[in-house]
Design a protein around this motif. Sequence first.
Motif, short mmCIF file in Angstrom:
data_model
loop_
_atom_site.label_atom_id
_atom_site.label_comp_id
_atom_site.label_asym_id
_atom_site.label_seq_id
_atom_site.Cartn_x
_atom_site.Cartn_y
_atom_site.Cartn_z
N SER A 162 34.07 32.48 39.40
CA SER A 162 32.74 32.52 40.01
C SER A 162 32.73 31.85 41.37
CB SER A 162 31.72 31.82 39.10
OG SER A 162 31.64 32.49 37.87
N LYS A 163 32.02 32.47 42.28
CA LYS A 163 31.83 31.93 43.64
C LYS A 163 30.61 32.63 44.17
CE LYS A 163 35.59 31.15 46.36
NZ LYS A 163 35.54 29.72 46.66
N SER A 164 29.43 32.03 43.94
CA SER A 164 28.22 32.81 44.16
C SER A 164 27.00 31.95 44.42
CB SER A 164 27.97 33.67 42.91
OG SER A 164 26.68 34.23 42.96
N SER A 198 36.33 30.55 32.20
CA SER A 198 35.45 30.65 33.34
C SER A 198 35.93 29.66 34.40
CB SER A 198 34.02 30.31 32.91
OG SER A 198 33.20 30.20 34.05
N LEU A 200 35.19 27.92 37.89
CA LEU A 200 34.07 27.65 38.77
C LEU A 200 34.60 27.17 40.11
CD1 LEU A 200 32.45 25.60 35.92
CD2 LEU A 200 31.66 27.85 36.61
N THR A 204 29.10 27.63 42.97
CA THR A 204 28.64 28.42 41.82
C THR A 204 27.24 27.94 41.47
OG1 THR A 204 30.90 28.70 41.00
CG2 THR A 204 29.13 29.04 39.42
N THR A 205 26.24 28.75 41.79
CA THR A 205 24.86 28.29 41.58
C THR A 205 23.96 29.41 41.03
OG1 THR A 205 24.30 28.87 43.86
CG2 THR A 205 24.91 26.59 43.45
N VAL A 208 24.18 32.87 38.30
CA VAL A 208 25.57 32.98 37.84
C VAL A 208 25.90 31.78 36.95
CG1 VAL A 208 27.97 32.89 38.63
CG2 VAL A 208 26.35 34.45 39.71
N THR A 209 25.46 30.58 37.39
CA THR A 209 25.64 29.38 36.56
C THR A 209 24.88 29.53 35.25
OG1 THR A 209 25.75 28.07 38.56
CG2 THR A 209 25.39 26.86 36.54
N ALA A 213 29.00 32.08 33.98
CA ALA A 213 29.86 31.00 34.49
C ALA A 213 29.92 29.80 33.55
CB ALA A 213 29.40 30.57 35.87
N ILE A 227 28.52 23.00 41.97
CA ILE A 227 28.19 23.78 40.78
C ILE A 227 26.83 23.31 40.27
CG2 ILE A 227 28.91 24.46 38.45
CD1 ILE A 227 31.77 23.36 39.31
#
Lengths: 294, 318
Positions: A162-164, A198, A200, A204-205, A208-209, A213, A227
């Motif tokens: 995840s990177k969002s 998963s 992170l 990651t926020t 998605v978190t 994630a 995060i």
Amino acid sequence: MSWFKRVKEGITTKSKEKKYIPDGLWNKCPKCKAITQSKDLAENKYVCPSCNYHHKISSEDYFQILFDEQKYKELYAEIVSGDPLNFFDTKSYKDRLIETQTKTGLKDALRVGVGKINGTKTIISCMDFGFIGGSMGSVVGEKIARSIDYARENQIPLIIISKSGGARMMEAAFSLMQMAKTSAKLALLNQEGIPYLSILTDPTTGGVTASFAMLGDFNIAEPDALIGFAGPRVIRETIGKDLPKGFQSSEFLQEHGFVDFIVSRTEMKDKIGSLLKMIACKKTSTKKTEKIDS
Amino acid sequence: MNYLDFEKPIEDLIEQLEKVKGTHAQGKVNMAETIEQLEKKIDELKKDVYGKLSNWQRVQLSRHPDRPYTMDYLQYIAPDFIELHGDRVVNDDKAIIGGFGTIDGQTFMIIGQQKGRNTKERQFRNFGMANPDGYRKALRLMKLAEKFGKPILTLIDTPGASPGLEAEERGQGEAIAKNLMEMAVLKVPIICIVIGEGASGGALGIGIGDRVMMMEYSWYSVISPENCSSILWRSWDYKEKAADALKLTPNDMLKNGLIDGIIEEPLGGAHYNPQEAAEILKREVKKIFKALKDVSSEKLIESRINKFSEMGVYKEEV
């Protein structure tokens, strides 16, 4: 009247006039300002050799780092967004998509690859922050759903990196429902005993978190990643105070019990590889016991 | 009664009506005809005003200070409601309430966000914004319902999950995510109704159901119009535009296949007649439950997951 008068103009470049600077031979670390040769930085998995800062990297970079011999097969590459709401803010979502696709060479904010990690066949869904802030819309949701189905059909472990910034606002409630969609699919994966890791990364926020994630059998973070659910700016405005140092960092999450371990990108492949070996898929493990019995 | 700006003409007429009724009650003058005329006029004006609401006005109605909240509905639909507190870990969240209650003889686990009516109450209820403890309490109670084979009814009314230090420390994201995953595979029927505001993950956290309904003057989206305006336009001034762009009304949500139905409200909105609104809601819940009660849990779970899996619009390039 102020005492001093500004003679020289300050920074006047508007953000839209900013020029895209291509990767040169040298790279300056945004954290410690140390200058590293781009080649060396790539060899160090884009981790600053002097301060351990983890540069934001693309799905392609992660695939190169994690898959054996850098070999993988990309899946579902042909899925693109459909602009269901005819969304228009300062410009139309359609134009924004085309512009971003041209600029990044990506179709959307997530790519799926299947290959081997230290010998274990694994499927990886990896987000690209460069595509509208790595936001989750219908395409991200669908690709994750399909990669979960792929892991179930082939009984292989799933990794989602995840990177969002969260949900994609231009798809409004459609993007909200991707949280439901991905989590519901993960419930099926969970029932079948297939491992889900998963990973992170920074940042990651948001939605998605609050969906896939945080649902890993293993939640693994890169060092010093942001995060959280609510963004720091929103929290600051709500409580009217500055946030404590290190708030919402990987270390903070581990301390509060939401991350299993933190691993530097330079050691990620080996650590994940050993973990996957230890917990190998149910199907293979039952087969092994059968063999031992006979 | 409180009146919003666009409700002012109705307020004037209602005031007039009350005056005339007062005179009539004194018995000196027979005003029956005037009363009838005025009532007719009010109905017509209401039909006119509420018939051409902008999307932003609909959002304002969903937050109307007199709009019934979860507990107001409970009073009418399940007067024997027994509230159950706490997440069994750290806390009892006041923004989400839950417990068992019977709706015309059928026991339901009823869970909903609760807002406050005045400043003190609003603070006590944290404006209907739950912390992780609230979502964990909700899940605990839903599992309890599953254990005893009772259906679940959730009433959604929140401006969002609470953003704050404590919420992050205790894992707001994890709490919501867990609910999404667990609700998908609960073995009992789940009915979810957005009764006011349905903002983002905070709403979805108790919103995975076999039937997801919206009341006529509620909204449901990924973000509130104000916050959307602030992020996309970098100013608070585009909330009307954002309310249009987000397609957050029940009609749009139904058209896009993201909810299963709309529950009508009394003319002008639930706040004119909370009891009637509750009666309509109760009727719908009973109707939906009738359709779900004999479905096997395997089938329920399968169609629930399939429904959410089909949400999304994308193209596949060849």
